[in-house]
Design an enzyme around this catalytic site. Structure first.
Site, PDB file in Angstrom:
ATOM      1  CE  LYS A  61      -1.768  -1.092   3.697  1.00  0.00           C
ATOM      2  NZ  LYS A  61      -1.635  -2.691   4.159  1.00  0.00           N
ATOM      3  NE  ARG A  78      -4.636  -0.863   9.777  1.00  0.00           N
ATOM      4  CZ  ARG A  78      -3.753  -0.754   9.471  1.00  0.00           C
ATOM      5  NH1 ARG A  78      -3.246   0.676   9.001  1.00  0.00           N
ATOM      6  NH2 ARG A  78      -2.882  -1.081   9.698  1.00  0.00           N
ATOM      7  NE  ARG A 137       7.677  -3.012   6.097  1.00  0.00           N
ATOM      8  CZ  ARG A 137       6.460  -2.519   6.968  1.00  0.00           C
ATOM      9  NH1 ARG A 137       5.355  -2.053   5.204  1.00  0.00           N
ATOM     10  NH2 ARG A 137       5.474  -2.709   7.490  1.00  0.00           N
ATOM     11  NE  ARG A 174       6.286  -0.403  10.407  1.00  0.00           N
ATOM     12  CZ  ARG A 174       5.608  -0.517   9.848  1.00  0.00           C
ATOM     13  NH1 ARG A 174       5.361  -0.175   8.426  1.00  0.00           N
ATOM     14  NH2 ARG A 174       4.311  -1.405   9.656  1.00  0.00           N
ATOM     15  NE  ARG A 213       1.659  -4.962  10.564  1.00  0.00           N
ATOM     16  CZ  ARG A 213       2.561  -4.880  10.478  1.00  0.00           C
ATOM     17  NH1 ARG A 213       4.064  -5.011  10.430  1.00  0.00           N
ATOM     18  NH2 ARG A 213       3.039  -4.235   9.069  1.00  0.00           N
TER      19      ARG A 213
END
Ligand code: AP5
Length: 215
Positions: free
Chosen positions: A13, A88, A127, A161, A172
């Protein structure tokens, strides 16, 4: 244009929202980025965000509502926005509808990026993010320069992160399935959803999105 980029954690996203900013001439608005900025400031609100984010849980709706109304009041968002990671929950979508209505605007399209769970885990665990400018990399699919510095701002600030571990990704994802995926029905009733496969190169996914929104 007001566009929602929708999808599970790690679907791409943020990566695609940044690419669309130039094309659409409107800013990316990422509640995740806004919450991380607040957290970095050390404020009480940032600490409250942190207590949910580090567990991989959604931040409660009442803490999210003010963020968006304030941000939409800024000059760069006067003609539209690309909402990334927001709304969300159905409650957040209703709040967004109300906020946009006050500005005589409405959500025009919802791009739903589809990627399977195992690919999501692979993407998120690999990531790396530049803490200085927010540029997103992946160690294999979109690697940073071999110097280890950020290719966008040259800072020595690439980090992983704290919620990018495999167990947090699975939490998540469970949150997404339970609370966020029902939004496809909410927006589907207004025929706003355009589903695109998020599997393939970054450019391929961008081209699919452009085709889906008629740009
Ligand atoms: P947030 O920051 O919004 O995280 P997320 O939705 O979980 O999404 P991600 O940022 O992890 O992934 P993405 O889809 O943007 O993928 P990206 O482009 O980076 O939220 C974090 C937390 O904040 C939440 O858990 C919650 O606690 C809280 N929060 C935020 N908003 C909230 C809200 N509205 N309400 C309540 N709580 C909220 O790509 C991922 C990786 O894949 C990158 O490494 C990238 O390089 C790579 N990649 C991208 N595209 C491809 C491709 N085509 N092929 C291969 N690799 C790719």
């Amino acid at each position: 244009m007001d566009l929602v980029i929708f999808g599970p954690p790690g679907a791409g996203k943020g990566t695609q929202a940044k690419r669309l900013e130039g094309l659409l001439g409107v800013p990316q608005i990422s509640t995740g980025d806004m919450m991380r900025t607040e957290r970095a400031s050390g404020s009480e609100l940032g600490k409250r965000f942190d207590s949910f984010m580090t567990q991989g849980l959604l931040v409660p709706d009442e803490l999210v509502a003010n963020l968006i109304e304030k941000r939409l009041g800024e000059p760069d968002a006067k003609n539209g926005a690309i909402f990334d990671g927001y709304p969300r929950t159905v409650n957040q979508a209703e709040v967004l509808d109300g906020t946009l209505a006050k500005l005589h605007r409405q959500v025009g399209v919802v791009v739903s990026i589809e990627v399977g769970l195992e690919d999501l885990v692979d993407r998120i665990v690999g990531r790396r993010v530049c803490e200085a400018c927010g540029q997103v990399y992946h160690l294999r699919y979109n690697p940073p320069p071999s110097s280890g510095r950020c290719g966008a701002c040259d800072a020595d600030s690439l980090i992983q992160r704290t919620d990018d571990t495999e167990d947090k990704v699975r939490t998540r994802y469970d949150e997404y399935k339970a609370k966020t995926e029902p939004l496809l029905h909410y927006y589907g009733r207004r025929n706003l959803v355009r589903a695109v496969s998020g599997v393939g190169s970054l450019d391929e996914v961008t081209q699919r999105i452009e085709a889906a929104i008629g740009k």
